[in-house]
Motif scaffolding. Structure first.
Motif, PDB file in Angstrom:
ATOM      1  N   GLU A  58     -11.519 -42.808   8.463  1.00 42.03           N
ATOM      2  CA  GLU A  58     -10.472 -41.852   8.800  1.00 42.03           C
ATOM      3  C   GLU A  58      -9.095 -42.423   8.512  1.00 42.03           C
ATOM      4  O   GLU A  58      -8.225 -41.740   7.962  1.00 42.03           O
ATOM      5  CB  GLU A  58     -10.561 -41.469  10.281  1.00 42.03           C
ATOM      6  CG  GLU A  58     -11.721 -40.571  10.616  1.00 42.03           C
ATOM      7  CD  GLU A  58     -11.501 -39.152  10.109  1.00 42.03           C
ATOM      8  OE1 GLU A  58     -10.477 -38.547  10.470  1.00 42.03           O
ATOM      9  OE2 GLU A  58     -12.344 -38.658   9.321  1.00 42.03           O
ATOM     10  N   ARG A 101      -8.531 -42.406   4.883  1.00 40.49           N
ATOM     11  CA  ARG A 101      -8.320 -41.060   4.396  1.00 40.49           C
ATOM     12  C   ARG A 101      -6.891 -40.604   4.688  1.00 40.49           C
ATOM     13  O   ARG A 101      -6.228 -40.004   3.868  1.00 40.49           O
ATOM     14  CB  ARG A 101      -9.316 -40.132   5.108  1.00 40.49           C
ATOM     15  CG  ARG A 101      -9.791 -39.004   4.235  1.00 40.49           C
ATOM     16  CD  ARG A 101     -10.911 -38.256   4.917  1.00 40.49           C
ATOM     17  NE  ARG A 101     -12.166 -39.009   4.898  1.00 40.49           N
ATOM     18  CZ  ARG A 101     -13.080 -38.954   5.864  1.00 40.49           C
ATOM     19  NH1 ARG A 101     -12.876 -38.218   6.950  1.00 40.49           N
ATOM     20  NH2 ARG A 101     -14.190 -39.665   5.768  1.00 40.49           N
ATOM     21  N   ILE A 154      -2.879 -37.301   8.719  1.00 36.43           N
ATOM     22  CA  ILE A 154      -4.063 -36.521   9.022  1.00 36.43           C
ATOM     23  C   ILE A 154      -3.896 -35.111   8.499  1.00 36.43           C
ATOM     24  O   ILE A 154      -2.854 -34.494   8.676  1.00 36.43           O
ATOM     25  CB  ILE A 154      -4.286 -36.467  10.545  1.00 36.43           C
ATOM     26  CG1 ILE A 154      -4.594 -37.869  11.064  1.00 36.43           C
ATOM     27  CG2 ILE A 154      -5.422 -35.527  10.894  1.00 36.43           C
ATOM     28  CD1 ILE A 154      -4.988 -37.906  12.498  1.00 36.43           C
ATOM     29  N   GLY A 155      -4.904 -34.628   7.928  1.00 36.18           N
ATOM     30  CA  GLY A 155      -4.889 -33.239   7.501  1.00 36.18           C
ATOM     31  C   GLY A 155      -4.183 -33.017   6.169  1.00 36.18           C
ATOM     32  O   GLY A 155      -4.184 -31.940   5.624  1.00 36.18           O
ATOM     33  N   ARG A 156      -3.637 -34.070   5.658  1.00 32.76           N
ATOM     34  CA  ARG A 156      -2.935 -33.901   4.392  1.00 32.76           C
ATOM     35  C   ARG A 156      -3.969 -33.869   3.269  1.00 32.76           C
ATOM     36  O   ARG A 156      -3.668 -33.886   2.079  1.00 32.76           O
ATOM     37  CB  ARG A 156      -1.983 -35.090   4.221  1.00 32.76           C
ATOM     38  CG  ARG A 156      -1.571 -35.440   2.843  1.00 32.76           C
ATOM     39  CD  ARG A 156      -1.180 -36.901   2.848  1.00 32.76           C
ATOM     40  NE  ARG A 156      -2.250 -37.663   3.500  1.00 32.76           N
ATOM     41  CZ  ARG A 156      -3.148 -38.349   2.809  1.00 32.76           C
ATOM     42  NH1 ARG A 156      -3.095 -38.388   1.519  1.00 32.76           N
ATOM     43  NH2 ARG A 156      -4.108 -38.989   3.436  1.00 32.76           N
ATOM     44  N   SER A 157      -5.144 -33.736   3.651  1.00 32.51           N
ATOM     45  CA  SER A 157      -6.287 -34.003   2.796  1.00 32.51           C
ATOM     46  C   SER A 157      -6.304 -33.287   1.462  1.00 32.51           C
ATOM     47  O   SER A 157      -6.898 -33.751   0.511  1.00 32.51           O
ATOM     48  CB  SER A 157      -7.543 -33.635   3.561  1.00 32.51           C
ATOM     49  OG  SER A 157      -7.305 -32.421   4.235  1.00 32.51           O
ATOM     50  N   ARG A 205     -13.319 -29.818   7.105  1.00 35.72           N
ATOM     51  CA  ARG A 205     -12.830 -28.688   6.317  1.00 35.72           C
ATOM     52  C   ARG A 205     -13.997 -28.154   5.500  1.00 35.72           C
ATOM     53  O   ARG A 205     -13.900 -27.451   4.511  1.00 35.72           O
ATOM     54  CB  ARG A 205     -11.687 -29.207   5.432  1.00 35.72           C
ATOM     55  CG  ARG A 205     -11.430 -28.568   4.121  1.00 35.72           C
ATOM     56  CD  ARG A 205     -10.647 -29.535   3.265  1.00 35.72           C
ATOM     57  NE  ARG A 205     -11.334 -30.840   3.290  1.00 35.72           N
ATOM     58  CZ  ARG A 205     -12.090 -31.276   2.289  1.00 35.72           C
ATOM     59  NH1 ARG A 205     -12.222 -30.582   1.201  1.00 35.72           N
ATOM     60  NH2 ARG A 205     -12.715 -32.440   2.375  1.00 35.72           N
ATOM     61  N   GLU A 256      -9.097 -25.194   6.100  1.00 38.65           N
ATOM     62  CA  GLU A 256      -8.946 -26.179   5.031  1.00 38.65           C
ATOM     63  C   GLU A 256      -8.602 -27.550   5.587  1.00 38.65           C
ATOM     64  O   GLU A 256      -8.270 -28.461   4.845  1.00 38.65           O
ATOM     65  CB  GLU A 256      -7.853 -25.720   4.050  1.00 38.65           C
ATOM     66  CG  GLU A 256      -6.414 -25.898   4.519  1.00 38.65           C
ATOM     67  CD  GLU A 256      -6.030 -24.867   5.563  1.00 38.65           C
ATOM     68  OE1 GLU A 256      -6.846 -24.635   6.478  1.00 38.65           O
ATOM     69  OE2 GLU A 256      -4.945 -24.287   5.476  1.00 38.65           O
ATOM     70  N   GLY A 257      -8.679 -27.655   6.885  1.00 33.55           N
ATOM     71  CA  GLY A 257      -8.363 -28.953   7.502  1.00 33.55           C
ATOM     72  C   GLY A 257      -9.196 -30.067   6.900  1.00 33.55           C
ATOM     73  O   GLY A 257     -10.336 -29.840   6.482  1.00 33.55           O
ATOM     74  N   ARG A 258      -8.611 -31.259   6.895  1.00 33.58           N
ATOM     75  CA  ARG A 258      -9.289 -32.370   6.254  1.00 33.58           C
ATOM     76  C   ARG A 258     -10.698 -32.606   6.814  1.00 33.58           C
ATOM     77  O   ARG A 258     -11.707 -32.280   6.195  1.00 33.58           O
ATOM     78  CB  ARG A 258      -8.444 -33.657   6.437  1.00 33.58           C
ATOM     79  CG  ARG A 258      -9.136 -34.909   5.901  1.00 33.58           C
ATOM     80  CD  ARG A 258      -9.019 -34.877   4.396  1.00 33.58           C
ATOM     81  NE  ARG A 258     -10.163 -35.273   3.615  1.00 33.58           N
ATOM     82  CZ  ARG A 258     -11.383 -34.805   3.673  1.00 33.58           C
ATOM     83  NH1 ARG A 258     -11.755 -33.947   4.601  1.00 33.58           N
ATOM     84  NH2 ARG A 258     -12.302 -35.180   2.790  1.00 33.58           N
ATOM     85  N   ILE A 259     -10.696 -33.137   7.977  1.00 33.84           N
ATOM     86  CA  ILE A 259     -11.986 -33.428   8.569  1.00 33.84           C
ATOM     87  C   ILE A 259     -12.688 -32.123   8.872  1.00 33.84           C
ATOM     88  O   ILE A 259     -12.140 -31.227   9.495  1.00 33.84           O
ATOM     89  CB  ILE A 259     -11.813 -34.192   9.888  1.00 33.84           C
ATOM     90  CG1 ILE A 259     -11.130 -35.532   9.601  1.00 33.84           C
ATOM     91  CG2 ILE A 259     -13.148 -34.416  10.568  1.00 33.84           C
ATOM     92  CD1 ILE A 259     -10.881 -36.335  10.834  1.00 33.84           C
ATOM     93  N   TYR A 280     -16.512 -45.184  10.878  1.00 33.13           N
ATOM     94  CA  TYR A 280     -15.926 -43.851  10.844  1.00 33.13           C
ATOM     95  C   TYR A 280     -14.415 -43.879  11.074  1.00 33.13           C
ATOM     96  O   TYR A 280     -13.648 -43.238  10.359  1.00 33.13           O
ATOM     97  CB  TYR A 280     -16.609 -42.984  11.912  1.00 33.13           C
ATOM     98  CG  TYR A 280     -16.274 -41.527  11.787  1.00 33.13           C
ATOM     99  CD1 TYR A 280     -16.664 -40.794  10.661  1.00 33.13           C
ATOM    100  CD2 TYR A 280     -15.555 -40.863  12.783  1.00 33.13           C
ATOM    101  CE1 TYR A 280     -16.363 -39.463  10.535  1.00 33.13           C
ATOM    102  CE2 TYR A 280     -15.246 -39.522  12.668  1.00 33.13           C
ATOM    103  CZ  TYR A 280     -15.649 -38.820  11.549  1.00 33.13           C
ATOM    104  OH  TYR A 280     -15.344 -37.500  11.429  1.00 33.13           O
ATOM    105  N   LYS A 306      -6.684 -29.987  11.443  1.00 35.02           N
ATOM    106  CA  LYS A 306      -7.969 -30.322  10.833  1.00 35.02           C
ATOM    107  C   LYS A 306      -8.862 -29.095  10.684  1.00 35.02           C
ATOM    108  O   LYS A 306      -9.528 -28.926   9.674  1.00 35.02           O
ATOM    109  CB  LYS A 306      -8.722 -31.346  11.700  1.00 35.02           C
ATOM    110  CG  LYS A 306      -8.225 -32.757  11.580  1.00 35.02           C
ATOM    111  CD  LYS A 306      -9.256 -33.700  12.175  1.00 35.02           C
ATOM    112  CE  LYS A 306      -8.606 -34.976  12.678  1.00 35.02           C
ATOM    113  NZ  LYS A 306      -9.512 -35.716  13.556  1.00 35.02           N
TER     114      LYS A 306
END
Lengths: 209, 209, 209, 209
Positions: free
Chosen positions: B190, B193, B203-206, A205, A200-203, B186, A194
């Motif tokens: 998440e 997302r 997660i983080g594949r954002s 980011r 660049e992590g999602r949360i 929240y 993250k």
DNA sequence: CATGAATGAGTATTCATTCAT
DNA sequence: TATGAATGAATACTCATTCAT
């Protein structure tokens, strides 16, 4: 009777007190504070019931002393883990590792503490101290997430706190069946994903945003 | 024949039993099971000490009854929330909502239950039932994460479980100071997302978003 | 509600009271007075706890009533057995038969009475009455042995009393395993041998005198 | 080390335990086991309510201990009385003397024991032991009467048993008013008269004389 | 007359704490 | 300093008795 130096007496004192505390901790943790009697502690520690009252004012005082030491030790360990970490993500990882190491090393302490956390009327002043410490940690975590640029740092901090406490609670309840190490690794990986790398992590980011 | 009809007696019984249960629940939750005496319950319920034994075999039976009702209610609520949800993500969201709704609606129940979970030697058969239910839920969650294509469904399931339990524990300890609703939103966000959209997320594949 | 004549009410009263007494006797005898609760009696008699207090002032009064009836019945039976017996040996045999018949027919009464005889603080006035009756019987027996020409009529009377009570005690304790009928026959034979025939019976077989 | 030596503590223990046992025995015997409360025992023994539990696990354990000691003492006394008696008549006389001596010396023990014999649901294992002992005695007596050439040894044994128990029951109920010593002498005389001389005697054999 | 819910004094037992030595 | 016997307040539970209906 036999002449003993002050140092010898002091050494005996130290040893007895330490034995009592350690035995009491173990019993409190495994059987519960209320279900552990002074007699049991005395027997397990191989001292007389009366002697306990030379070192501790009461059963509650004994518990109090044990808890305070645990809290201080915990604070110390956390401190150590956080030393020289100035990168927010590193700090977060440090907190994670410290927390998990702590509950792992001092299983009995934390089992007892957790059990007591759900009982009112026990040791309110310890609770107060604990709450203050927790608040401090929460604030620190909050500030870390701010630094990490999280959109909702407060909620993110709470979420992270929930994860840590949830893992600890599960570990305390399930014992060695719980994949504590794997979870540690996994949580840290997630944090890195993250907030690590190019940020660049999602949360959180967020800096790119 | 009888100057008081069966219905009258039944109504009286219902009322007394309900009063005792509700008062006992409140006291058990706030002071702990072991630290609540029958006398205290009786005084708080404005009935005599002996009356409890007209309705329950023992203090333990009283606790047992209270817990069983809570568990059943909980199971029912969960069922309801999961009805007609066949999409894994929807299911996960349903579980989240149900759990949080449950702890919110039945605060005392869950506070008591949580406290008991950390106490040895209490009501082992309720513990057994609870553990079975929890295992079932964990398995269901695990299977949901498999369907969602999580890389490490087991750890992901444990993580999700830790979040839920962590939130509940915090809420139970902090009470209304805890931003439970915000946390619910929240967490769900998440989840969406991570696993929403093509369902291939994690997660983080954002960056795909 | 429904119009009932005085006689009907009276009949109901009689029946209820009789049921309660008979059920109570059975329970008192088999479980002991102290170990039998009013609730148990009420349940077994199919009446309400409260109704008991319409017929009896207290648990003790209930016991009292039962015992008094037993004593009177016993006295009556004894009377009957002794009627028209003017020969001393016949009287003795009559007393023997009456006693054994009594304990056999009213096993529960006597079991209860015997148990209570060894408890102080229970029903002192019944004890007084009982003692008076026993004294009367002892005196009568004493006088019989005098008439029979026994050398030591007092001791002989006590011995005979001991035999009767000993047999009854054994019978009460062993129940149907005890050869009560054989014992009755045997005791009577012994009496006849000693005092029967020309009065040349062994003990007190006065011709030697 | 300890300012109170092991011996001192042991002496204190011995004394307290003995006091409690003796007070309890007296109260149990005079008021009955169920009607004697721990509070009453404590008050009569001038100790605190809780002290009993330093020495006995429960009220029942206290009773148990008291009874076992009585039984053992009784068995010992019987043994002693029977030593070196090989003549059947002598044995019978020995049993008689032993029984009466026992009930005389340990009045309270036997009052209590007798009372308990007529109570259900108390101390079944003591009852079992007692029953075994009694059966053994009955068998021994039966065999004695066989050796004495009694025509109906079984009934004769029962009769003798009834006499002994009857005398004891009377003595227990009447106390010092009962001519126990005279009865002992009388019973023994009777035994001698019946079975003494050439040993060929039996009750009723008298006409040949 | 009949019901059974409610009462409260009483019971056995536990256990933190005191104290004589 | 160290011991453990002794205390007594507190606990869960029972049950004869009362009373509104």
């Amino acid at each position: 009777m036999s002449p003993k130096s002050k140092e010898q007496f002091e050494a005996i004192r130290q040893k007895s007190e330490a034995t009592i505390k350690s035995v009491a901790l173990e019993l409190f943790a495994s059987k519960g504070y209320n279900n552990t009697s002074i007699s049991q502690i005395a027997k397990a520690a191989n001292v007389s019931k009366g002697l306990m009252y030379n070192y501790f004012d009461s059963k509650e005082d004994l518990l109090h002393t044990i808890l305070m030491e645990a809290i201080e030790e915990g604070a110390g360990a956390m401190e150590e883990f956080l030393q020289n970490r100035h990168d927010p993500l590193d700090e977060l990882i440090g907190i994670t590792k410290a927390s998990i190491a702590m509950v792992k090393t001092n299983f009995h302490y934390w089992k007892l503490m957790t059990a007591l956390a759900f009982q009112e009327n026990v040791i309110t002043d310890v609770k107060d101290i604990l709450e203050k410490k927790q608040e401090a940690i929460i604030n620190q975590i909050f500030s870390i997430f701010e630094h990490l640029g999280a959109k909702q740092p407060k909620l993110e901090a709470y979420l992270y706190g929930a994860i840590l406490d949830g893992v600890m609670v599960h570990y305390i309840n399930m014992g060695e069946d719980y994949p504590l190490d794997e979870m540690e690794t996994y949580i840290i990986e997630e944090l890195k994903r993250k907030y690590g790398g190019g940020g660049e992590g999602r949360i959180g980011r967020s800096k790119d945003e």
